[in-house]
Scaffold this motif. Structure first.
Motif, short mmCIF file in Angstrom:
data_model
loop_
_atom_site.label_atom_id
_atom_site.label_comp_id
_atom_site.label_asym_id
_atom_site.label_seq_id
_atom_site.Cartn_x
_atom_site.Cartn_y
_atom_site.Cartn_z
N TRP A 1 0.85 -1.18 0.00
CA TRP A 1 0.00 0.00 0.00
C TRP A 1 0.89 1.23 0.00
N GLU A 2 0.53 2.21 -0.80
CA GLU A 2 1.35 3.41 -0.92
C GLU A 2 0.46 4.64 -0.96
N GLY A 3 0.79 5.61 -0.15
CA GLY A 3 0.13 6.91 -0.18
C GLY A 3 1.15 7.98 -0.53
N VAL A 4 0.91 8.71 -1.62
CA VAL A 4 1.90 9.65 -2.14
C VAL A 4 1.26 11.00 -2.43
N TRP A 5 1.88 12.03 -1.93
CA TRP A 5 1.53 13.40 -2.31
C TRP A 5 2.49 13.79 -3.42
N ARG A 6 1.94 14.02 -4.61
CA ARG A 6 2.77 14.28 -5.80
C ARG A 6 2.64 15.73 -6.23
N GLU A 7 3.76 16.30 -6.56
CA GLU A 7 3.80 17.67 -7.07
C GLU A 7 4.51 17.66 -8.42
N LEU A 8 3.80 18.02 -9.46
CA LEU A 8 4.34 18.06 -10.81
C LEU A 8 4.56 19.50 -11.24
N GLY A 9 5.69 19.73 -11.90
CA GLY A 9 6.01 21.06 -12.39
C GLY A 9 6.80 20.99 -13.68
N CYS A 10 6.98 22.13 -14.32
CA CYS A 10 7.70 22.18 -15.58
C CYS A 10 9.19 22.26 -15.33
N LEU A 11 9.94 21.52 -16.12
CA LEU A 11 11.39 21.50 -15.99
C LEU A 11 12.02 22.67 -16.74
N ALA A 12 11.34 23.18 -17.75
CA ALA A 12 11.88 24.28 -18.56
C ALA A 12 10.75 25.22 -18.96
N ARG A 13 11.13 26.44 -19.29
CA ARG A 13 10.13 27.42 -19.72
C ARG A 13 9.50 27.05 -21.06
N THR A 14 10.19 26.21 -21.81
CA THR A 14 9.70 25.81 -23.13
C THR A 14 8.76 24.62 -23.07
N ALA A 15 8.38 24.19 -21.87
CA ALA A 15 7.49 23.03 -21.73
C ALA A 15 6.18 23.28 -22.48
N SER A 16 5.67 22.22 -23.07
CA SER A 16 4.45 22.33 -23.87
C SER A 16 3.24 22.59 -22.98
N PHE A 17 2.15 23.05 -23.62
CA PHE A 17 0.94 23.33 -22.87
C PHE A 17 0.36 22.05 -22.25
N SER A 18 0.53 20.92 -22.92
CA SER A 18 0.03 19.65 -22.38
C SER A 18 0.71 19.30 -21.07
N VAL A 19 2.01 19.59 -20.97
CA VAL A 19 2.73 19.33 -19.72
C VAL A 19 2.32 20.34 -18.66
N ARG A 20 2.14 21.59 -19.05
CA ARG A 20 1.72 22.62 -18.10
C ARG A 20 0.34 22.28 -17.52
N GLU A 21 -0.53 21.70 -18.32
CA GLU A 21 -1.84 21.29 -17.81
C GLU A 21 -1.74 20.24 -16.72
N GLU A 22 -0.70 19.41 -16.79
CA GLU A 22 -0.52 18.34 -15.80
C GLU A 22 0.08 18.86 -14.50
N SER A 23 0.63 20.08 -14.52
CA SER A 23 1.30 20.61 -13.34
C SER A 23 0.32 20.80 -12.18
N GLY A 24 0.85 20.67 -10.97
CA GLY A 24 0.02 20.84 -9.78
C GLY A 24 0.19 19.68 -8.82
N HIS A 25 -0.72 19.61 -7.86
CA HIS A 25 -0.63 18.61 -6.79
C HIS A 25 -1.70 17.54 -6.98
N SER A 26 -1.35 16.33 -6.56
CA SER A 26 -2.32 15.23 -6.55
C SER A 26 -1.97 14.30 -5.41
N LEU A 27 -2.95 13.53 -4.98
CA LEU A 27 -2.75 12.56 -3.90
C LEU A 27 -3.15 11.19 -4.42
N LYS A 28 -2.18 10.29 -4.41
CA LYS A 28 -2.44 8.93 -4.89
C LYS A 28 -2.35 7.95 -3.73
N SER A 29 -3.37 7.14 -3.59
CA SER A 29 -3.39 6.04 -2.63
C SER A 29 -3.68 4.77 -3.41
N SER A 30 -2.78 3.82 -3.37
CA SER A 30 -2.91 2.65 -4.24
C SER A 30 -2.53 1.37 -3.53
#
Length: 469
Positions: free
Chosen positions: A228-257
């Protein structure tokens, strides 16, 4: 085999069935034979006593589980064999720095004519140990610093703090490990960690802060892990040239699996096997124990190795997986599969196959990859019997595909989608085995079936890791 001493026995057998030669480490003490010093190797003996010298904080009960088979030995060869096996089990516990075994005739008023005493001389690890080493992952390296509290409560428990700094990932974590007495493979662990990774092929940075509970146990010829794993995930862009699709994924999420893994491994080596097979099946279900991420994920890995003439080896492998989002939310870029690179479909850049947006690879929800490999000794066998045996000539043919599926369609539509736009490659190169740690490959690749958006590595490609297609 380690050090196993047998003394006050005349004469001593130097080998036996399924045991092998004792080698130069064995001590043979020549004494004048008396009534009890007869030839015992072919006669019944009884192990009357087992002694331990050097025990401190280790509890007796966990030791008794590991040495119980010594009392079942029926002759001298069997005593030596089972004593060696017990020594290996004691070392496997990770609580002793050194274990030596001495076998002697039994003395005292209760001594039998065929009685033996077995003594284990042990040196316990210190209460606090430190370590420094380097690790090789899939085309990345890292420096690892660790502090360990072995045998914390006297029954092989272990608390470990580890810090890792790598080319793509930095992490630190605290873990507690507890084995079941008598069945070391059945163990339980708790982990608290933080991992920060950089994924340049997706212009993505991910930071995970999590806790996990893990249970490992053998079942017949298989090894299982329930987690069992509980993870607080934070996604962000690695570069200013990151695509809009990657920017949409940025932010926080909580996964419990909840996840389960089953492994059947009969290979003689995990790095560069010559024979045996591997089957690994993983399942992960997220969302039913909390969190805002929901999916079902399945993947497998199969490998078969066969030794041929002239020390050549043919190896075949097949990988595959599928991720099914549950609910209305699409899958996350952090949970999808990735394919391509020197450790999977060679001839393509790292994880550069499949869906992409403005040069950033987004991963896919389904994939497969297969390969056929031929490993042969170097031409003319330079360094045979020594350093040259670490090198192998490598010929390969790889293929695979990564895509997203429309789960409203049927299975036949899914198979047709996976069969479209197959990428494949062939080539040859040199493989170097780094002990049982990792392996290095230097190949000349010819990528084929290249699709628009794929990034290829046509020509020389270098790879390092522990898991190769």
């Amino acid at each position: 085999m380690g050090t196993v001493h047998a003394r006050s026995l005349e004469p001593l057998p130097m080998d036996g069935p399924d045991f092998g030669a004792l080698g130069e480490e064995a001590e043979v003490v020549e004494v004048e034979p008396d009534t009890k010093q007869e030839i015992l190797e072919n006669k019944d003996v009884v192990v009357q006593h087992v002694h331990f010298d050097g025990l401190g904080r280790t509890k007796d009960d966990i030791i008794m589980y590991e040495i119980a088979d010594v009392f079942k030995a029926k002759n001298l060869i069997d005593v030596m064999k089972k004593s060696h096996e017990a020594r290996e089990k004691l070392l496997r516990l990770g609580i002793f720095r050194q274990v030596d075994v001495l076998i002697d005739t039994c003395h005292g008023d209760d001594a039998l004519p065929n009685g033996l005493d077995v003594t284990f001389e042990v040196t316990e690890l210190r209460r606090l140990t430190g370590s420094y080493n380097t690790m090789v992952g899939n085309n990345e390296g890292s420096m690892v610093l660790g502090l360990k509290f072995p045998n914390l409560l006297g029954r092989a428990e272990k608390v470990t703090f580890q810090f890792s700094y790598g080319t793509k990932e930095t992490s630190y974590g605290l873990s507690f490990f507890k084995p079941r007495p008598g069945i070391f493979e059945r163990n339980f662990s708790v982990n608290i960690y933080k991992v920060t990774g950089q994924f340049p092929w997706s212009s993505l940075r991910e930071t995970d802060r999590g806790v996990s509970l893990e249970l490992n146990f053998p079942l017949w010829k298989t090894d299982h892990t329930v987690k069992w794993e509980g993870v607080w995930r934070e996604l962000g862009c690695l570069a200013r040239t990151a695509s809009f699709s990657v920017r949409e994924e940025s932010g926080h999420s909580l996964k419990s699996s909840l996840s389960h893994a089953m492994v059947i491994d009969s290979r003689n080596s995990s790095i560069l096997p010559k024979r045996g097979a591997l089957l690994k099946i993983n399942q992960e279900l997220a969302g039913y124990t909390g969190g805002d991420v929901s999916f079902l994920k399945e993947d497998f890995e199969f490998q078969l190795n066969k030794q041929l003439l002239w020390d050549s080896v043919i190896s075949t492998s097949l990988w595959g997986g599928m991720l099914v989002p549950i609910g209305d939310r699409p899958s996350s870029i952090a949970d999808r599969f990735y394919l391509g690179g020197p450790t999977s479909v060679r001839g393509f850049s790292m994880y550069s196959i499949g869906p992409q947006s403005e040069g950033d690879y987004l991963g896919g929800e389904a994939y497969w990859a297969g390969g056929v490999h031929l490993y042969t000794p170097l031409p003319f066998r330079p360094g045979r019997g020594g350093f040259g045996d670490l090198f192998r000539t490598h010929f390969f043919l790889n293929a695979g595909n990564l895509c997203n599926l429309n789960y409203g369609d049927g299975p036949m539509a899914h198979l047709q989608r996976l069969a479209e736009c197959i990428r494949w490659s062939y080539g040859a190169g040199i493989v170097l085995r780094l002990g049982n740690i990792a392996r290095l490959e230097l190949n000349y690749c010819f990528p084929m079936g290249v699709q628009p958006g794929d990034r290829v590595c046509d020509g020389v490609q270098f790879g390092a890791g522990i898991r190769f297609l």
